[in-house]
Design a protein around this motif. Structure first.
Motif, mmCIF file in Angstrom:
data_model
loop_
_atom_site.group_PDB
_atom_site.id
_atom_site.type_symbol
_atom_site.label_atom_id
_atom_site.label_comp_id
_atom_site.label_asym_id
_atom_site.label_seq_id
_atom_site.Cartn_x
_atom_site.Cartn_y
_atom_site.Cartn_z
ATOM 1 N N GLU A 107 17.924 -58.606 -43.797
ATOM 2 C CA GLU A 107 18.107 -60.036 -44.025
ATOM 3 C C GLU A 107 19.016 -60.280 -45.220
ATOM 4 O OE1 GLU A 107 15.704 -64.238 -44.786
ATOM 5 O OE2 GLU A 107 14.581 -62.353 -44.717
ATOM 6 N N ALA A 110 22.501 -59.883 -44.045
ATOM 7 C CA ALA A 110 22.915 -61.030 -43.234
ATOM 8 C C ALA A 110 23.252 -62.226 -44.122
ATOM 9 C CB ALA A 110 21.811 -61.398 -42.245
ATOM 10 N N HIS A 137 33.139 -58.231 -38.465
ATOM 11 C CA HIS A 137 31.965 -57.432 -38.094
ATOM 12 C C HIS A 137 32.341 -56.142 -37.377
ATOM 13 C CE1 HIS A 137 29.046 -60.061 -39.680
ATOM 14 N NE2 HIS A 137 29.123 -61.008 -38.755
#
Length: 227
Positions: A107, A110, A137
């Motif tokens: 997380e 992200a 990405h």
């Protein structure tokens, strides 16, 4: 991406540094407010991962320093202090996001990527500049739809150039962004020249323009007006 983690917990620091490094992110660390202040005044970072409770002060004080010195960076607060007042105060002072402890490292990654997209890429995962396309990405760069065979450092260098186009970037600044702060003690930065040379050769070899110009005695500039 280059990160500064301001955290006094050695186990958490090691876990975050190891995880982000494995993801290709340069992650430096500081354990005190004083050390963090010295680093942000000396080096550039894409994001500061900031704990609020530090041995020598409140992490929010670092945000004030960033604002007063007009330092271009983003801030992600990571703290066990989950009181609403602390969260609101941090965001009100200019922090970009708030991640309470404990958190999953996936997380954290992200959140960092989201902040980077918003601050550097206008919220997009793809950067398009004339004939050059970068897919963040996928770590993929193309010239006129032809995929470039770039190393990770060459990919990061291309993204660094494009997101700083029209700015003169010193060799030391490039080295610090791509390899970390330890490069500050090196006698020369000849390896930067080699990476720039390789990147330029691969772009032009695929039919792209040579946007990278050498600024004698200083470094390089990505010039959108290159012929």
């Amino acid at each position: 991406m280059k990160i500064l983690l301001v955290e006094d917990n050695p186990e958490l620091t090691q876990n975050v540094v190891n995880y982000l490094s494995a993801e290709g992110i340069i992650c430096e660390s500081a354990t005190t407010l004083f050390e963090a202040q010295d680093k942000i005044l000396s080096f550039g970072y894409d994001c500061i991962l900031l704990d609020l409770m530090l041995p020598d002060g409140n992490g929010l004080d670092l945000i004030e320093i960033i604002k007063s010195q007009k330092i271009k960076t983003t801030v992600l607060i990571i703290s066990a202090k989950d009181a609403l007042d602390d969260k609101l105060k941090g965001l009100d002072q200019g922090a970009d996001d708030y991640l309470p402890k404990p958190f999953h490292l996936s997380e954290l990654l992200a959140r960092l990527k989201a902040i980077f997209r918003r601050s550097k890429l206008g919220g997009f995962d793809e950067v398009v500049f004339n004939e050059i396309t970068i897919e963040i990405h996928q770590l993929l760069a193309k010239v006129n739809d032809q995929v470039l065979e770039l190393t990770k450092k060459e990919f990061d260098l291309l993204l660094f150039f494009i997101t700083n186009k029209n700015r003169v970037l010193g060799k030391q600044a490039i080295a610090q962004h791509l390899w970390g702060d330890y490069t500050d003690d090196l006698a020369n930065f000849d390896f930067v020249y080699q990476h720039v040379k390789n990147l330029r050769k691969k772009i032009t070899g695929a039919g792209g323009k040579d946007y990278i110009s050498t600024v004698y005695g200083i470094g390089y500039k990505f010039d959108p007006l290159a012929s």
